[in-house]
Design an enzyme around this catalytic site. Sequence first.
Site, short mmCIF file in Angstrom:
data_model
loop_
_atom_site.label_atom_id
_atom_site.label_comp_id
_atom_site.label_asym_id
_atom_site.label_seq_id
_atom_site.Cartn_x
_atom_site.Cartn_y
_atom_site.Cartn_z
CD GLN A 35 -17.19 23.63 -0.17
OE1 GLN A 35 -17.45 23.08 -1.29
NE2 GLN A 35 -18.55 24.07 0.81
CG ASN A 48 1.59 10.44 -3.54
OD1 ASN A 48 1.48 11.53 -3.40
ND2 ASN A 48 3.03 10.42 -5.47
CG HIS A 75 7.33 -2.39 -0.86
ND1 HIS A 75 7.70 -4.07 -0.41
CD2 HIS A 75 7.65 -1.51 0.48
CE1 HIS A 75 8.48 -3.99 0.52
NE2 HIS A 75 8.75 -2.46 0.86
CG HIS A 110 6.81 3.44 -2.13
ND1 HIS A 110 5.74 2.73 -2.36
CD2 HIS A 110 7.15 4.64 -3.11
CE1 HIS A 110 4.83 3.62 -3.73
NE2 HIS A 110 5.62 4.09 -3.60
CD GLN A 153 7.27 9.13 -5.89
OE1 GLN A 153 7.98 9.56 -6.96
NE2 GLN A 153 5.81 8.94 -5.79
CB SER A 173 2.53 2.82 -9.07
OG SER A 173 3.20 2.53 -8.81
CG HIS A 201 4.79 -5.97 0.27
ND1 HIS A 201 4.33 -5.64 -1.05
CD2 HIS A 201 2.97 -6.20 -0.41
CE1 HIS A 201 3.81 -5.64 -1.93
NE2 HIS A 201 2.39 -6.46 -1.42
CB CYS A 224 6.44 -6.26 -4.54
SG CYS A 224 6.81 -4.48 -4.30
CB CYS A 253 9.55 -7.50 -2.61
SG CYS A 253 7.81 -7.16 -1.28
#
Length: 341
Positions: free
Chosen positions: A325, A155, A166, A168, A170, A163, A115, A52, A55
């Site tokens: 809708q 996200n 882990h 996180h 932004q 992506s 993680h 990762c 990490c």
Amino acid sequence: MNSFDLAEHPHRRYNALTGEWILVSPHRSKRPWQGQQEEVQKEVRPQYDPKCYLCPGNERANGEHNPAYQETFVFENDFGALQSEVPEGSSDKEGLLKVHSERGICKVICFSPRHDLALPEMEVNDIRRVIDVWQREFQELGSLDYINYVQIFENKGSVMGSSNPHPHGQIWAQSSVPVEPAKETIQQFAYYQQHGKSLLENYLNLELQEKQRIVLVTEAFVALVPFWAVWPFETIIISKRHIQNILQLTEVEKDDFAQMIKGLTAIYDKLFNVSFPYSAGLHQSPTDGQEHPEWHFHMHFYPPLLRSASVKKFMVGYEMLGNPQRDITPEWAAERLRSLS
């Protein structure tokens, strides 16, 4: 003909924050909980993943190594959508083909060195440290003379474009105010000019009176399903006190905000017994040097799941060509979430 019923008949709802409308069709989903309820195999992640790139101690794509961080870790995105060094440039062909250069900074915040921990699994004190980082970054980035808006968001889950599993979030800070906060600025300013009070302050008072869409209440915050919600289990966290941005939160309010975030995200995880995906983010006043008394601090949660861990809502057809809708009503969604608290 029977009298009009919000829980039975098609209707449009007005989003006071954006000035847009949504179509609600409750008759299409009389019992929305009777969809698929299949078991989803839970992903078991290790506390540390040597592969990762988020990490502690691991190498990122640009060849740099993360420090052996113990709490939160912030770095400038190696593949940021915005860049700080962009030459000034613009063009306008007959008002139809418009271009303007955009400067900005993109950062990544690792919420925890572990993680395997998402926000609902973290301790409240650790979430509070994330809020401290949000506060610091908002102040530092917002103080730059070319930054007029700081968008803090997360996200969660691959379905929302994350992506890396882990935990996180932004930060995208840029020279223009993005479309959604810009719409909210216009609506809140118009309301404040007319009423002399915050749009969300009065809206929150209405919601607390009706109690139909409330999910969680703490000393300083309220989480509810907005009257105008688009996503099936969309929620919004609104500060009870009328403040413009995260810098105005007191120490006690930051503790309370951390508790609210943990409580709400834990409810999401209970809903379909899965690590619940969503896009979430803070909406607060622009950093353009203006006072913005109309702005009221809040946080949006937009989760895509509809009937189970694998049945998702998509924006297609009419929603792309007409307007958003939904079938299940915000009132029903709030009741479902509230029952899990």
